[in-house]
Design a protein around this motif. Structure first.
Motif, PDB file in Angstrom:
ATOM      1  N   ILE A 600      26.639  56.019  74.078  1.00  0.00           N
ATOM      2  CA  ILE A 600      26.046  54.819  73.493  1.00  0.00           C
ATOM      3  C   ILE A 600      25.757  53.782  74.566  1.00  0.00           C
ATOM      4  O   ILE A 600      26.364  53.777  75.642  1.00  0.00           O
ATOM      5  CB  ILE A 600      26.957  54.182  72.420  1.00  0.00           C
ATOM      6  N   TYR A 601      24.819  52.918  74.241  1.00  0.00           N
ATOM      7  CA  TYR A 601      24.538  51.742  75.069  1.00  0.00           C
ATOM      8  C   TYR A 601      24.809  50.527  74.205  1.00  0.00           C
ATOM      9  O   TYR A 601      24.304  50.426  73.071  1.00  0.00           O
ATOM     10  CB  TYR A 601      23.078  51.758  75.521  1.00  0.00           C
ATOM     11  N   LEU A 602      25.621  49.589  74.692  1.00  0.00           N
ATOM     12  CA  LEU A 602      25.939  48.380  73.943  1.00  0.00           C
ATOM     13  C   LEU A 602      24.970  47.272  74.336  1.00  0.00           C
ATOM     14  O   LEU A 602      24.932  46.847  75.494  1.00  0.00           O
ATOM     15  CB  LEU A 602      27.384  47.953  74.204  1.00  0.00           C
ATOM     16  N   GLU A 603      24.202  46.825  73.347  1.00  0.00           N
ATOM     17  CA  GLU A 603      23.216  45.769  73.550  1.00  0.00           C
ATOM     18  C   GLU A 603      23.783  44.454  73.029  1.00  0.00           C
ATOM     19  O   GLU A 603      24.336  44.401  71.929  1.00  0.00           O
ATOM     20  CB  GLU A 603      21.930  46.129  72.790  1.00  0.00           C
ATOM     21  N   HIS A 604      23.660  43.386  73.828  1.00  0.00           N
ATOM     22  CA  HIS A 604      24.239  42.101  73.405  1.00  0.00           C
ATOM     23  C   HIS A 604      23.258  41.259  72.595  1.00  0.00           C
ATOM     24  O   HIS A 604      23.645  40.270  71.969  1.00  0.00           O
ATOM     25  CB  HIS A 604      24.699  41.292  74.624  1.00  0.00           C
ATOM     26  N   GLU A 605      21.980  41.654  72.571  1.00  0.00           N
ATOM     27  CA  GLU A 605      20.968  40.890  71.838  1.00  0.00           C
ATOM     28  C   GLU A 605      20.594  41.615  70.545  1.00  0.00           C
ATOM     29  O   GLU A 605      20.258  42.803  70.554  1.00  0.00           O
ATOM     30  CB  GLU A 605      19.717  40.708  72.693  1.00  0.00           C
ATOM     31  N   LEU A 606      20.647  40.906  69.426  1.00  0.00           N
ATOM     32  CA  LEU A 606      20.338  41.502  68.127  1.00  0.00           C
ATOM     33  C   LEU A 606      18.876  41.948  68.047  1.00  0.00           C
ATOM     34  O   LEU A 606      17.987  41.305  68.607  1.00  0.00           O
ATOM     35  CB  LEU A 606      20.598  40.491  67.004  1.00  0.00           C
ATOM     36  N   PHE A 607      18.629  43.060  67.347  1.00  0.00           N
ATOM     37  CA  PHE A 607      17.263  43.399  66.972  1.00  0.00           C
ATOM     38  C   PHE A 607      16.794  42.305  66.015  1.00  0.00           C
ATOM     39  O   PHE A 607      17.527  41.931  65.082  1.00  0.00           O
ATOM     40  CB  PHE A 607      17.196  44.741  66.228  1.00  0.00           C
ATOM     41  N   SER A 608      15.604  41.795  66.189  1.00  0.00           N
ATOM     42  CA  SER A 608      15.152  40.680  65.357  1.00  0.00           C
ATOM     43  C   SER A 608      13.647  40.746  65.135  1.00  0.00           C
ATOM     44  O   SER A 608      12.925  41.539  65.762  1.00  0.00           O
ATOM     45  CB  SER A 608      15.508  39.341  66.005  1.00  0.00           C
ATOM     46  N   ILE A 609      13.176  39.901  64.221  1.00  0.00           N
ATOM     47  CA  ILE A 609      11.735  39.768  63.995  1.00  0.00           C
ATOM     48  C   ILE A 609      11.084  39.188  65.247  1.00  0.00           C
ATOM     49  O   ILE A 609       9.998  39.612  65.650  1.00  0.00           O
ATOM     50  CB  ILE A 609      11.474  38.858  62.777  1.00  0.00           C
ATOM     51  N   GLU A 610      11.799  38.230  65.875  1.00  0.00           N
ATOM     52  CA  GLU A 610      11.236  37.538  67.034  1.00  0.00           C
ATOM     53  C   GLU A 610      11.010  38.479  68.211  1.00  0.00           C
ATOM     54  O   GLU A 610      10.019  38.345  68.938  1.00  0.00           O
ATOM     55  CB  GLU A 610      12.153  36.383  67.449  1.00  0.00           C
ATOM     56  N   ASN A 611      11.928  39.427  68.432  1.00  0.00           N
ATOM     57  CA  ASN A 611      11.710  40.356  69.554  1.00  0.00           C
ATOM     58  C   ASN A 611      10.978  41.620  69.108  1.00  0.00           C
ATOM     59  O   ASN A 611      10.931  42.620  69.830  1.00  0.00           O
ATOM     60  CB  ASN A 611      13.015  40.693  70.281  1.00  0.00           C
ATOM     61  N   GLU A 612      10.432  41.556  67.889  1.00  0.00           N
ATOM     62  CA  GLU A 612       9.546  42.587  67.343  1.00  0.00           C
ATOM     63  C   GLU A 612      10.223  43.952  67.184  1.00  0.00           C
ATOM     64  O   GLU A 612       9.581  45.001  67.253  1.00  0.00           O
ATOM     65  CB  GLU A 612       8.276  42.724  68.203  1.00  0.00           C
ATOM     66  N   LEU A 613      11.536  43.924  66.926  1.00  0.00           N
ATOM     67  CA  LEU A 613      12.261  45.164  66.676  1.00  0.00           C
ATOM     68  C   LEU A 613      12.627  45.322  65.197  1.00  0.00           C
ATOM     69  O   LEU A 613      13.107  46.372  64.787  1.00  0.00           O
ATOM     70  CB  LEU A 613      13.527  45.225  67.534  1.00  0.00           C
ATOM     71  N   LEU A 614      12.401  44.247  64.407  1.00  0.00           N
ATOM     72  CA  LEU A 614      12.595  44.307  62.958  1.00  0.00           C
ATOM     73  C   LEU A 614      11.323  43.866  62.265  1.00  0.00           C
ATOM     74  O   LEU A 614      10.566  43.040  62.780  1.00  0.00           O
ATOM     75  CB  LEU A 614      13.743  43.390  62.512  1.00  0.00           C
ATOM     76  N   THR A 615      11.084  44.416  61.066  1.00  0.00           N
ATOM     77  CA  THR A 615       9.971  43.966  60.230  1.00  0.00           C
ATOM     78  C   THR A 615      10.383  42.657  59.554  1.00  0.00           C
ATOM     79  O   THR A 615      11.560  42.271  59.579  1.00  0.00           O
ATOM     80  CB  THR A 615       9.648  45.001  59.147  1.00  0.00           C
ATOM     81  N   PRO A 616       9.437  41.954  58.914  1.00  0.00           N
ATOM     82  CA  PRO A 616       9.799  40.721  58.184  1.00  0.00           C
ATOM     83  C   PRO A 616      10.828  40.935  57.082  1.00  0.00           C
ATOM     84  O   PRO A 616      11.454  39.983  56.632  1.00  0.00           O
ATOM     85  CB  PRO A 616       8.456  40.257  57.608  1.00  0.00           C
ATOM     86  N   THR A 617      11.009  42.186  56.623  1.00  0.00           N
ATOM     87  CA  THR A 617      12.036  42.469  55.610  1.00  0.00           C
ATOM     88  C   THR A 617      13.312  43.029  56.238  1.00  0.00           C
ATOM     89  O   THR A 617      14.114  43.668  55.567  1.00  0.00           O
ATOM     90  CB  THR A 617      11.508  43.450  54.552  1.00  0.00           C
ATOM     91  N   GLN A 618      13.481  42.804  57.545  1.00  0.00           N
ATOM     92  CA  GLN A 618      14.708  43.149  58.263  1.00  0.00           C
ATOM     93  C   GLN A 618      14.931  44.651  58.397  1.00  0.00           C
ATOM     94  O   GLN A 618      16.053  45.106  58.562  1.00  0.00           O
ATOM     95  CB  GLN A 618      15.930  42.504  57.587  1.00  0.00           C
ATOM     96  N   LYS A 619      13.857  45.439  58.342  1.00  0.00           N
ATOM     97  CA  LYS A 619      13.977  46.876  58.550  1.00  0.00           C
ATOM     98  C   LYS A 619      13.664  47.207  60.001  1.00  0.00           C
ATOM     99  O   LYS A 619      12.827  46.560  60.635  1.00  0.00           O
ATOM    100  CB  LYS A 619      13.038  47.636  57.620  1.00  0.00           C
TER     101      LYS A 619
END
Length: 642
Positions: A600-619
């Motif tokens: 595993i790789y531990l990422e300290h930054e959340l996946f989010s809409i702002e960094n374009e890793l989540l859709t507007p419905t948090q998927k």
């Protein structure tokens, strides 16, 4: 509308019956062997009819919505004000030359009074609306406006205006601003909401009402891959669900005194469907300011009787209460005793706030959300059964967990027999307006005859198709009218459905094992130290790897060691120890050895809409996450293989 819901007699009473011995399709027991329910003629057939029914129930002076001002005080709007504003907008659309039954109205805004007025105003002229998520980026906005050729767009603020002017779709001729703006643009006609509204009057002489088969909305799915898809929903599609919920799915009928806290986006079918139900009975919806920090303060003012949430909100509330219990042995004992007592009543079909535990202890927690909630609706993603049970015990309310997609107006099943519910992760029976069959998925060894397979819906709530995309429509709705969801379900003994797997996004490892990453991520997501996870495997490799974002506060208590969160995540020894702990947790919950990640790789930054890793419905936007972390995951494989 008279309710046809009824209490179950026991916890194990069957909630469905087999209606077709060839397809093994099942119907809700409330269908009484008469087939899937369709709307009778005496119910409102269009969303304009629903609004007029609600206006009659509430009266001109009845409150329809509340909007918070800068000081947090709510300003009320009445059904009469909504009716006159909507009628003016309808006539303004007509004066602008929009073509009934053809032109589209685009809306790019957060929830507000004007949003509802625009939609209803459009229906006075049989105009379909197109909602844009207020978090959408330029590419998606441009795609939607160009595909729908919307000649008019209502825009909330300067930030969104700048996006629209940058993409400049050719069809867009008029922009209506809901708030103050500045621009030197000369290419598009830009006016304020008041200016545009006042070009219309309140006469109903030129109204052009829709029919049930007319398009009501093109609701764009946020899209985890590629461009968003425009789900075409007619008035009949949406009214089938709105009327059906009122008749079959509610523990008690909603009325003009019921209040909904509107903070989920109107561009999402969940919020839109609830608005339709409330509007048809003259109920109220009070808007959020959009500032998450003010949520509890606003709830204390709004005091909703009906509360809706996605599981993420409920998980946070659950974690917060659990943390409070851990702070004090006495608090923990009291809450455990209270919930055990309430659980005994719930398992006997009793939902009540009138116990001694409620008065002495639970009332304080219930008051966090206003203290009046009688019905809690959850949707958009799977809900942890432990969390659902805890919410029912603490808040002493009915919990309806709905399962569906935009493609079937968001509600194909629901835990609607709310006096008895097993906390087993099931999402209830098919609602009476649609039927379910489980289609064979041979590659994954799921077969309908065994009560397992891809969940497929058929009924009057199923979409007409994807806008201007017959190929994707044919991939989703088969020749017999069945909507294929991509989710794998299993019939339980009491006739409810449980989502157990995912047909889409599966991949095959070098060992020939099929992996359903979202199912596995769901198990790991129950671990208190995990906030987000992305499981991935190469077809050339025999194992899986994962990107994990830890739950910072809890993770740091155990792995912090006088360093920052970023430093702890970057420590290889910490990652190795963490992997052992979470894999042990997952294996105990049924995850197989070939399904767990080996690195595993531990990422300290959340996946989010702002960094374009989540859709507007948090998927999760899986292709975007995969692309961002591909080099890291390839390095993880190198470490495994060496």
């Amino acid at each position: 509308m008279e309710s046809q819901n009824r209490p179950l007699k026991t916890l194990d009473e069957p909630q469905t019956y087999e209606a077709d011995s060839e397809t093994f399709a099942r119907h809700n027991i409330l269908c009484d062997g008469k087939g899937v329910w369709s709307m009778p003629d005496d119910l409102p057939q269009t969303l304009l009819d629903c609004f007029k029914q609600g206006l009659k129930a509430a009266g001109e002076d009845g409150v329809c919505c509340g909007t918070p001002d800068a000081e947090g005080k709510y300003q009320m709007k009445t059904y009469g004000e909504l009716a006159s504003t909507s009628q003016r907008l309808g006539n303004a659309f007509n004066k602008l030359g929009l073509e009934s039954g053809k032109s589209k109205i685009a809306i790019f805004s957060a929830n507000c009074f004007e949003y509802d007025a625009i939609i209803i105003g459009g229906y006075f002229q049989n105009l379909c609306n197109v909602s844009l998520y207020d978090t959408l980026g330029e590419d998606a906005v441009q795609f939607i406006l160009e595909q729908t050729e919307a000649p008019i767009c209502f825009i909330q603020d300067q930030k969104k205006l700048d996006i629209i002017l940058k993409v400049k779709p050719e069809s867009l001729k008029t922009i209506v601003m809901l708030k103050e703006y500045k621009t030197d643009n000369k290419e598009v006609n830009i006016v304020s909401f008041e200016e545009f509204k006042n070009t219309g009057d309140t006469s109903d002489a030129n109204n052009n009402a829709p029919t049930p088969s007319d398009m009501a909305t093109i609701n764009y799915t946020s899209g985890t891959t590629g461009n968003p898809k425009g789900v075409v929903l007619t008035h009949k599609n949406i009214c089938t669900v709105a009327n059906g919920i009122s008749i079959f799915s509610l523990p008690a009928p909603w009325n003009t005194n019921d209040v909904w806290y509107s903070y989920l986006p109107m561009a999402h079918i969940f919020e839109r469907a609830v608005h339709c139900v409330l509007m048809s009975v003259g109920g109220q919806w009070w808007f959020s300011s959009g500032d998450i920090k003010k949520l509890l303060d606003e709830l204390a003012v709004v005091r909703p009787t009906i509360f809706g949430s996605v599981p993420r909100v409920m998980n946070r509330l659950y974690d917060k209460i659990q943390a409070t219990m851990a702070e004090s042995k006495l608090k923990g004992w009291l809450l455990r005793s209270a919930t055990a007592s309430k659980r005994g009543r719930l398992d006997n079909g009793e939902v009540t706030k009138n116990t001694l535990w409620d008065k002495l202890l639970l009332k304080k927690v219930q008051n966090l959300l206003g203290g009046r909630i009688h019905t809690w609706v959850s949707g958009a993603a799977p809900l942890n059964p432990k969390v659902r049970g805890f919410i029912r015990e603490i808040f002493s309310c009915y919990v309806i967990e709905a399962y569906g997609q935009t493609e079937n107006v968001g509600c194909g099943t629901g835990t609607s027999f709310v006096n008895y519910q097993k906390e087993d992760g099931c999402v209830g029976p098919p609602q009476p307006w649609n039927e379910i069959k489980l289609a064979d998925v041979p590659d994954m060894q799921y077969f309908g005859k065994d009560g397992k397979g891809e969940v497929c819906f058929r009924g009057d709530n199923v979409m007409q198709g994807y806008y201007n995309d017959p190929e994707k429509t044919a991939e989703t709705i088969d020749e017999d009218g069945w909507l294929h969801t991509g989710d794998v379900g299993q019939w339980m003994e009491n006739g409810t459905i449980k989502i157990i797997d995912r047909k889409k996004h599966i991949y095959k490892t070098a060992l020939g094992e099929y992996i359903a990453p979202e199912k596995i991520e769901g198990v790991y997501g129950k671990h208190p130290h995990i906030a987000q996870m992305f499981l991935w495997g190469s077809s050339l490799q025999s194992t899986n790897v994962a990107i994990i974002v830890p739950e910072e506060e809890k993770f740091m208590k155990e792995y912090g060691k006088d360093r920052t969160f970023e430093e702890a995540c970057a420590d290889p020894e910490t990652a190795a120890n963490f992997l052992v702990a979470i894999n042990k947790f997952a294996r105990q919950d049924g995850v197989k050895g070939y399904e767990v990640p080996k690195a595993i790789y531990l990422e300290h930054e959340l996946f989010s809409i702002e960094n374009e890793l989540l859709t507007p419905t948090q998927k999760a936007k899986r292709p975007s996450i995969q692309k961002k972390y591909m080099s890291i995951m390839e390095k993880l494989y190198e470490e495994i293989n060496n």
